[in-house]
Design a protein around this motif. Structure first.
Motif, PDB file in Angstrom:
ATOM      1  N   ALA A 207       2.428  69.728 -55.275  1.00 47.88           N
ATOM      2  CA  ALA A 207       1.657  68.518 -54.978  1.00 47.88           C
ATOM      3  C   ALA A 207       2.013  67.406 -55.955  1.00 47.88           C
ATOM      4  CB  ALA A 207       0.162  68.828 -55.038  1.00 47.88           C
ATOM      5  N   LEU A 208       2.116  67.774 -57.250  1.00 48.65           N
ATOM      6  CA  LEU A 208       2.472  66.751 -58.241  1.00 48.65           C
ATOM      7  C   LEU A 208       3.869  66.199 -57.955  1.00 48.65           C
ATOM      8  CD1 LEU A 208       1.081  68.254 -61.574  1.00 48.65           C
ATOM      9  CD2 LEU A 208       0.062  66.510 -60.100  1.00 48.65           C
ATOM     10  N   ALA A 209       4.775  67.092 -57.576  1.00 44.08           N
ATOM     11  CA  ALA A 209       6.127  66.638 -57.251  1.00 44.08           C
ATOM     12  C   ALA A 209       6.087  65.696 -56.048  1.00 44.08           C
ATOM     13  CB  ALA A 209       7.018  67.843 -56.956  1.00 44.08           C
ATOM     14  N   CYS A 210       5.256  66.026 -55.061  1.00 39.49           N
ATOM     15  CA  CYS A 210       5.137  65.163 -53.885  1.00 39.49           C
ATOM     16  C   CYS A 210       4.609  63.785 -54.266  1.00 39.49           C
ATOM     17  CB  CYS A 210       4.226  65.796 -52.839  1.00 39.49           C
ATOM     18  SG  CYS A 210       5.031  67.130 -51.939  1.00 39.49           S
ATOM     19  N   LEU A 211       3.649  63.768 -55.202  1.00 40.40           N
ATOM     20  CA  LEU A 211       3.126  62.483 -55.672  1.00 40.40           C
ATOM     21  C   LEU A 211       4.270  61.616 -56.188  1.00 40.40           C
ATOM     22  CD1 LEU A 211      -0.090  63.406 -57.705  1.00 40.40           C
ATOM     23  CD2 LEU A 211       0.024  61.892 -55.740  1.00 40.40           C
ATOM     24  N   LEU A 212       5.092  62.239 -57.021  1.00 41.21           N
ATOM     25  CA  LEU A 212       6.192  61.496 -57.624  1.00 41.21           C
ATOM     26  C   LEU A 212       7.191  61.054 -56.552  1.00 41.21           C
ATOM     27  CD1 LEU A 212       7.222  60.702 -60.470  1.00 41.21           C
ATOM     28  CD2 LEU A 212       8.747  62.676 -60.315  1.00 41.21           C
ATOM     29  N   LEU A 213       7.509  61.988 -55.656  1.00 42.45           N
ATOM     30  CA  LEU A 213       8.496  61.675 -54.616  1.00 42.45           C
ATOM     31  C   LEU A 213       7.994  60.566 -53.689  1.00 42.45           C
ATOM     32  CD1 LEU A 213       9.881  65.205 -53.729  1.00 42.45           C
ATOM     33  CD2 LEU A 213      11.058  63.324 -54.885  1.00 42.45           C
ATOM     34  N   VAL A 214       6.735  60.655 -53.321  1.00 42.38           N
ATOM     35  CA  VAL A 214       6.200  59.622 -52.422  1.00 42.38           C
ATOM     36  C   VAL A 214       6.187  58.276 -53.141  1.00 42.38           C
ATOM     37  CG1 VAL A 214       4.100  58.816 -51.277  1.00 42.38           C
ATOM     38  CG2 VAL A 214       4.861  61.171 -50.970  1.00 42.38           C
ATOM     39  N   TRP A 215       5.854  58.316 -54.418  1.00 38.23           N
ATOM     40  CA  TRP A 215       5.861  57.060 -55.180  1.00 38.23           C
ATOM     41  C   TRP A 215       7.270  56.455 -55.166  1.00 38.23           C
ATOM     42  CZ3 TRP A 215       8.327  56.163 -60.039  1.00 38.23           C
ATOM     43  CH2 TRP A 215       8.034  54.908 -60.599  1.00 38.23           C
ATOM     44  N   LEU A 216       8.255  57.303 -55.437  1.00 41.01           N
ATOM     45  CA  LEU A 216       9.646  56.822 -55.401  1.00 41.01           C
ATOM     46  C   LEU A 216      10.001  56.302 -54.017  1.00 41.01           C
ATOM     47  CD1 LEU A 216      11.733  59.436 -57.432  1.00 41.01           C
ATOM     48  CD2 LEU A 216      11.644  56.961 -57.797  1.00 41.01           C
ATOM     49  N   LEU A 217       9.638  57.076 -53.029  1.00 40.03           N
ATOM     50  CA  LEU A 217      10.023  56.762 -51.658  1.00 40.03           C
ATOM     51  C   LEU A 217       9.425  55.428 -51.199  1.00 40.03           C
ATOM     52  CD1 LEU A 217      11.502  58.036 -49.206  1.00 40.03           C
ATOM     53  CD2 LEU A 217       9.270  58.819 -48.433  1.00 40.03           C
ATOM     54  N   ILE A 218       8.134  55.266 -51.448  1.00 41.06           N
ATOM     55  CA  ILE A 218       7.458  54.075 -50.924  1.00 41.06           C
ATOM     56  C   ILE A 218       7.847  52.828 -51.711  1.00 41.06           C
ATOM     57  CG2 ILE A 218       5.195  52.996 -50.556  1.00 41.06           C
ATOM     58  CD1 ILE A 218       5.639  55.195 -48.610  1.00 41.06           C
ATOM     59  N   TRP A 219       7.973  52.956 -53.017  1.00 36.57           N
ATOM     60  CA  TRP A 219       8.167  51.750 -53.825  1.00 36.57           C
ATOM     61  C   TRP A 219       9.594  51.535 -54.337  1.00 36.57           C
ATOM     62  CZ3 TRP A 219       3.117  53.234 -53.287  1.00 36.57           C
ATOM     63  CH2 TRP A 219       2.232  52.196 -53.011  1.00 36.57           C
ATOM     64  N   HIS A 220      10.435  52.552 -54.217  1.00 38.59           N
ATOM     65  CA  HIS A 220      11.767  52.384 -54.806  1.00 38.59           C
ATOM     66  C   HIS A 220      12.918  52.706 -53.880  1.00 38.59           C
ATOM     67  CE1 HIS A 220      10.387  51.397 -58.846  1.00 38.59           C
ATOM     68  NE2 HIS A 220       9.361  52.173 -58.554  1.00 38.59           N
ATOM     69  N   THR A 221      12.634  52.866 -52.590  1.00 43.93           N
ATOM     70  CA  THR A 221      13.754  53.072 -51.671  1.00 43.93           C
ATOM     71  C   THR A 221      13.729  52.010 -50.579  1.00 43.93           C
ATOM     72  OG1 THR A 221      12.575  54.465 -50.092  1.00 43.93           O
ATOM     73  CG2 THR A 221      13.567  55.575 -52.005  1.00 43.93           C
ATOM     74  N   ARG A 222      14.869  51.853 -49.954  1.00 49.07           N
ATOM     75  CA  ARG A 222      14.979  50.889 -48.857  1.00 49.07           C
ATOM     76  C   ARG A 222      14.099  51.320 -47.695  1.00 49.07           C
ATOM     77  NH1 ARG A 222      20.034  48.178 -50.311  1.00 49.07           N
ATOM     78  NH2 ARG A 222      21.065  49.458 -51.858  1.00 49.07           N
ATOM     79  N   TRP A 223      14.023  52.651 -47.475  1.00 47.44           N
ATOM     80  CA  TRP A 223      13.197  53.133 -46.371  1.00 47.44           C
ATOM     81  C   TRP A 223      11.720  52.791 -46.607  1.00 47.44           C
ATOM     82  CZ3 TRP A 223       9.114  56.531 -45.629  1.00 47.44           C
ATOM     83  CH2 TRP A 223       8.862  56.875 -44.295  1.00 47.44           C
ATOM     84  N   GLY A 224      11.265  53.034 -47.848  1.00 50.17           N
ATOM     85  CA  GLY A 224       9.874  52.749 -48.164  1.00 50.17           C
ATOM     86  C   GLY A 224       9.563  51.266 -48.022  1.00 50.17           C
ATOM     87  N   TYR A 225      10.518  50.452 -48.435  1.00 43.92           N
ATOM     88  CA  TYR A 225      10.347  49.011 -48.288  1.00 43.92           C
ATOM     89  C   TYR A 225      10.189  48.654 -46.813  1.00 43.92           C
ATOM     90  CZ  TYR A 225      11.498  44.053 -48.329  1.00 43.92           C
ATOM     91  OH  TYR A 225      11.467  42.698 -48.138  1.00 43.92           O
ATOM     92  N   ALA A 226      11.094  49.209 -45.993  1.00 46.99           N
ATOM     93  CA  ALA A 226      11.041  48.914 -44.558  1.00 46.99           C
ATOM     94  C   ALA A 226       9.704  49.366 -43.973  1.00 46.99           C
ATOM     95  CB  ALA A 226      12.202  49.599 -43.838  1.00 46.99           C
TER      96      ALA A 226
END
Lengths: 358, 298, 499
Positions: A207-226
């Motif tokens: 779960a903690l890893a997912c928190l980190l991954l989702v944070w990266l995904l939403i705020w630091h990837t092009r996909w999350g930006y889109a």
């Protein structure tokens, strides 16, 4: 709404306002406790003791928080795409099937092999159950709120039938599968760390890893930006050359997969078997967690721990004060959704008057 | 023959709360307020009715309490949706979850029976009228009445208009907020009656989450009925009939098919609703303004 | 109406406006888009309340707090966007809010009779049982007028009544209005079409930039005089424009047509070539297909027929999906008309808005990641070069003023030196200094060899910047002029569909 859009310092919007809403919800909950003839302060003390008073208590709190993190993330990811996924509960339930199948059929294998497979199955089954409402929303315009509600009930029916008629352990009445053996048992964290024995298990780390991954995904990837562009303004997304329909489907698949984490924590981590209703409404709690955490992984973490503490504290409260029900926590959850979600901006005009630069 | 009669009787009994809640959802959504809080309002009604009937021994006082409790929740939903222009889905969900926890908390504190209310003696339950439970009659009367009000009165006309184009109602000099508050209040009252029926007619007291998803089922009926009174009524009857059949099919081996899984029969309403929403069979078009707060500013 | 003031947040839509309308007259209220006409009328109709000023009817002061007050005083309005419930019948729409009692059955027959009477008196034929959504736009407007008269309108306000009508429907409308006047009704008609004013009004008032600039008796004025009053300021000094060095065709548009979701044609056989090194201005009254043209060209919307040849030679046809990313890759940049919902994202930080549409650019991070530090530096550089204030890349986009937000969008779209730039309403809501800055930047881009398509409802802007002017009316290009042969009168006639 003159106070609705006026600018305020960020710390009011992101800290003071959510805290004030939470305080309001807890205030009403306190009045509720008063109405039952009990002292709210005694109840709070009992709950705090129950949630954090011992190593064991903390373990249970974090075990519940694990479910809350998965559920909150699932709801939050969908929210970023402008989608209200009420179906996390059903998605997590179906994920339980995936986890159980892996554990039932492969538990002769070592656990370090079974666990990743179970995680994959949980994600796959959760995403699969979210896929149909996602596709219907993206391609046919069917409202995702209604379809995910319907899919929850279809999931209940399907799982009940499967557990009662197909997967049930022979010769027993209780609607549950046989207990997993060997590789199907996820050891508790107390086996690795100096902790009191509790159901807290490695799913917490996932779960903690997912928190980190989702944070990266939403705020630091092009996909999350889109995705955030789609959620903020579908028109702007079209302008930017983003295809909203595709993002909607992808976000819902991810949301369903995250919901599957609940099944991993419960079925493989804590219950060690598949039983009816193991999701316990956590999928719905995810709505409260996401709203309170303002859909940010860090906020989701804080809110998840708070709700984990409420669940654990509530169970202890029922123990200490026999006239108090652990269902008080459910009521608090409803109040939190009401005040931080539906009425989230009610206090804002007052803050604008108090702090706004005119 | 006897089998058929008892099947019909069961269908009627199951249909009553569905019809009441279905029309609650219908009125609310036709006025432009999405209501997924039917379940919670019904549950509040069930708890209030059972609690008051248990304490006073008077089922009618229980009904009154149910109507009051669910009506207040309707107004809470209205406050969020109309006055604060908040998210209607969030508010509905909040009400469902709140009541689920609140009813158990209060039940345990007041009656100390694990959240249940004390079992009601026959005198504290609804009497029968013409061989049916007394509330059956108003519930079935509600159907033509609701249809008539919606299509043949000024109030109904305005209600339908405010769900389609609130600006048209506003510029015609009619208050959008007042109409919508009336709608959520009506929805609350109907849910209250439905809850009272469940707790003090079908059952003899309150137990945990006793509405058992019927609020969502009613919502499905509204969608399947395309937000119109008689089709919604038909959907409620269909769902109730399926339920009655499902119970009778339990353990029965049907020729050619074998044992029909009850769970599948119970899932049929939800599957039907999804199929309709997908637009493969007909098209379910909700009232145009449903779910969007009315904002006058440009 | 005297001394009417009304502000929306920072915008003063009406400033000390006076308006006197004589009973039994048709009174025209004319002005450009955004001159404050609709706001003034919405105040008269009680939809908004004025911040200051008073309203008198027959000399007696009245208070109009909401639509109900207005209706009580016999004021009715036919809105630009009809206030009708499309799923209901004509009769139901007409009686809505004025049913006469709780039971419809008891009052509807009387309403039917009234409708028949109105039809006979004014030539307002409508089928009371038709569903409004099935009616043509002209018939829907008749329903609106019938609705107003049914409520006993004495003073009838029509807001841009012909904006959505065919010429035939407009002629019918004028006949109805003449009949109404003959029966002693007072009519206020809000429009920006000079031809209509000249054709049907008795008196006319002209508004500009939130203020009343003058009143005239229609018979004693001319379209020329009104046009000048409406546009006002003699044109500001022309910019120093280098002569165009016309290059190759950068964008070729051939026979593009499209229908909207309701099957209404929005673009009709639009064809033109856009050359490198020129600015082509599209003039026209808002709503005549300019927005759809921009959307079709920029890949936000598919079209039904025709084809578009992009700067890289690629050809887009009717079967192709809308794909804005592919257009950008082909060298086409787009500054959209709607700044806060399309051009940038109100709730996003400036640095996030600064990569909208270019978020896949390799310069912004490795693989699938976005490197916000790099993006922030890049945004700060953009903001410096385009004088965006305040220079805070993390500030929420919504908090920038109109001019600064627009400069941020321009910076984003212009910095890659696109072969073609589509610009919609570049200076709407922008202050004077900002307008000048934006105009100079657009000219500089053209001088560097870009082709620019400029869509604007500000005639002055078009005259100032364009090397060639195309006029759109009702989805079609109805005229092509050079700026030196275009004056307001000619443009105005074309824009009003009168030429």
């Amino acid at each position: 709404m003159s106070g609705g859009a006026a600018p305020l310092p960020w710390w009011i919007d992101y800290a003071l306002l959510p805290l004030a809403n939470l305080a309001l919800a807890l205030l009403v909950a306190g009045l509720l406790v008063l109405a039952t003839g009990q002292s709210p302060l005694t109840a709070v003390a009992a709950m705090a003791q129950g949630a954090f008073g011992s190593g064991e208590a903390v373990g249970y709190t974090l075990y519940y928080a694990t479910d809350m993190i998965f559920a909150g993330l699932a709801v939050a990811v969908a929210f970023h795409g402008g989608l209200f996924n009420i179906g996390v509960e059903g998605q997590a339930y179906i994920s339980g099937l995936g986890v159980a199948l892996v554990c039932l059929y492969l538990d002769a294998l070592p656990v370090w092999l079974v666990a990743p497979l179970a995680v994959a199955a949980a994600a796959l089954f959760g995403a699969g159950w979210a896929a149909v409402p996602a596709w219907l929303q993206a391609r046919r315009g069917s409202h995702i709120v209604i379809t995910t509600i319907m899919f929850n009930f279809i999931a209940y029916a399907l799982m009940e039938w499967l557990i009662v008629n197909v997967l049930i352990k022979r010769g027993q009445m209780a609607p549950e599968t046989r207990g997993f053996n060997g590789g199907g048992l996820l050891p508790g964290l107390d086996r690795f760390l100096p902790l009191a024995p509790t159901p807290l298990n490695p799913a917490f780390a996932v779960a903690l890893a997912c928190l980190l991954l989702v944070w990266l995904l939403i705020w630091h990837t092009r996909w999350g930006y889109a995705l955030r562009v789609v959620g903020a303004s579908p028109r702007a997304a079209v302008y930017a050359g983003i295809r909203p329909a595709r993002l909607v489907i992808q976000a819902m698949l991810l949301s369903g997969a995250l919901g599957g984490g609940i099944a991993f924590n419960e079925v493989m981590g804590a219950q060690h078997k598949l039983l009816i209703g193991f999701t316990g409404g956590y999928g719905f709690t995810g709505i409260a967690v996401a709203l309170m955490g303002r859909n940010h992984p860090f906020g989701v973490l804080l809110a998840a721990v708070l709700f984990g503490a409420l669940y654990q504290g509530g169970a202890e409260l029922a123990f200490d004060m026999p006239s108090m029900s652990s269902d008080l926590v459910v009521a608090v959850q409803g109040l939190v959704i009401l005040f931080t979600g539906g009425l989230g901006l009610m206090l804002r005009p007052a803050f604008v008057r108090a702090f706004g630069r005119s | 023959m006897n089998e058929l009669v008892s099947l019909l009787a069961a269908t009627v009994r199951v249909a009553v709360p569905l019809i009441l809640a279905g029309f609650a959802g219908l009125v609310s959504e036709r006025a432009g307020i999405v209501d997924i809080g039917l379940e919670g309002k019904m549950l509040a009604g069930a708890f209030a009715a059972a609690a008051i009937a248990a304490v006073t021994g008077n089922v009618w006082l229980g009904l009154l309490g149910a109507v009051a409790a669910a009506g207040v929740l309707g107004l809470v939903h209205g406050f969020v949706a109309i006055t604060q222009r908040g998210n209607q889905v969030v508010s509905g969900m909040a009400i469902n979850i709140l009541v689920s926890g609140l009813s158990m908390t209060l039940g345990l504190a007041w009656f100390a029976q694990g959240g249940r209310t004390p079992p009601l003696p026959p005198g504290a339950r609804f009497p029968e009228l013409f061989g049916q439970d007394v509330l059956v009659w108003p519930a079935f009367l509600l159907v033509p009445l609701g249809w008539w009000v919606l299509s043949h009165t000024s109030f109904g006309l305005r209600l339908r208009a405010v769900g389609e184009n609130p600006a048209a109602v506003d510029t015609a000099g009619v208050s959008v907020a007042r109409l919508r508050y009336a709608a959520v209040l009506i929805a609350g009252v109907l849910c209250g009656v439905a809850g009272a029926y469940i707790a003090t007619a079908q059952a003899a007291g309150f137990v945990r989450d006793m509405t058992g998803g019927r609020g969502y089922l009613a919502l499905a009926a509204v969608v399947l009925g395309k937000w119109r009174p008689f089709p919604t009524f038909a959907a409620c009857l269909l769902f109730a009939g399926l339920d009655a059949v499902a119970i009778r099919l339990q353990g029965v081996v049907v020729p050619w098919i074998g044992q029909v899984p009850v769970e599948f029969v119970q899932a049929v309403p939800y599957v039907m609703t999804v199929v309709l929403l997908a637009g493969f069979v007909g098209r379910a078009v909700p009232p145009r303004a449903a779910g969007t707060p009315y904002v006058k500013d440009r | 109406m005297r001394g009417i003031d009304k502000s929306f947040a920072a915008v003063r839509a009406n400033r000390g406006v006076d308006l006197a309308v004589a009973r039994g007259h048709v009174h025209g209220l004319i002005g450009e888009n955004g001159a404050g006409k609709s706001t003034l009328m919405s105040i008269l109709y009680g939809f908004y309340t004025a911040d200051a000023g008073d309203i008198r009817i027959d000399g007696a002061p009245v208070r109009i707090a909401d639509s109900r007050d207005a209706i009580r005083h016999g004021i009715e309005m036919v809105h630009q966007h009809f206030m009708l419930v499309e799923t209901m019948s004509v009769l139901e729409n007409v009686v809505l809010g004025a049913e006469g009692g709780a039971l419809l059955a008891r009052h509807l027959p009387a309403a039917r009779a009234t409708l028949r009477q109105l039809a006979a008196d004014y030539g307002l034929e409508v089928d009371p049982d038709a569903i409004v959504g099935d009616l043509a736009v002209g018939a829907q407007q008749r329903v609106e007028i019938v609705k107003a008269l049914y409520r006993g309108a004495d003073i009838l306000i029509l807001d841009e009544p012909t904006g959505v009508l065919t010429p035939q429907e407009a002629a019918d409308l004028f006949r109805v209005l003449a009949a109404l006047r003959a029966q002693g009704k007072t009519i206020i008609i809000v429009t920006h079409k000079l031809r209509e004013i000249m054709a049907i009004t008795d008196r006319v008032s002209v508004m500009r930039a939130g203020q009343m600039v003058g009143h005239r008796v229609t018979a004693q004025t001319s379209a020329e005089e009104l046009g000048e009053m409406m546009i006002g300021r003699r044109l500001a000094a022309r910019l120093d424009k280098a002569p165009t060095a016309l290059g190759a065709v950068a964008l070729a548009v051939a026979g593009v047509s499209l229908h909207d979701g309701f099957g209404v044609p929005r673009l009709k056989q639009v064809s033109f070539d856009l050359h490198a090194g020129e600015i082509v201005g599209i003039a026209g009254v808002a709503g005549n297909g300019q927005s759809e043209l921009l959307e079709a060209l920029s890949g936000m919307r598919a079209f039904d027929s025709g084809r578009i040849t992009l700067p890289n030679g690629a050809i887009v046809g009717p079967g192709d999906p809308a794909d804005a990313a592919a257009r950008r890759a082909a060298g086409l940049a787009h500054v959209p008309e709607d700044r806060l919902r399309t051009g940038l994202l109100a709730g996003f930080a400036a640095r996030e808005s600064a990569i909208l549409g270019y978020h896949e650019d390799a310069a912004y991070g490795r693989a699938g990641l976005l490197d916000w530090r790099r993006i922030e530096r890049h945004t700060a550089a953009l903001m410096t070069r385009y004088e965006v204030r305040p220079l805070l890349p993390k500030l929420r986009s919504a908090l920038f003023s109109g001019g600064n937000a627009q400069k941020l969008i321009l910076a984003r779209e212009m910095e890659r030196d696109p072969a073609v730039l589509l610009v919609g309403q570049p200076t709407r809501g922008v202050d004077i200094g900002g307008i000048d800055f934006i105009h100079r930047r657009l000219l500089a881009l053209r001088d560097r060899g870009a082709a620019i398509l400029l869509v604007s409802v500000e005639l002055e802007e078009i005259l100032r910047l364009a090397d060639r002017i195309l006029v759109m009316f009702d989805g079609a290009i109805v005229g092509a002029l050079r700026p030196d042969e275009a004056d307001e009168r000619r443009l105005g006639m074309l824009m009003a569909g009168a030429a």
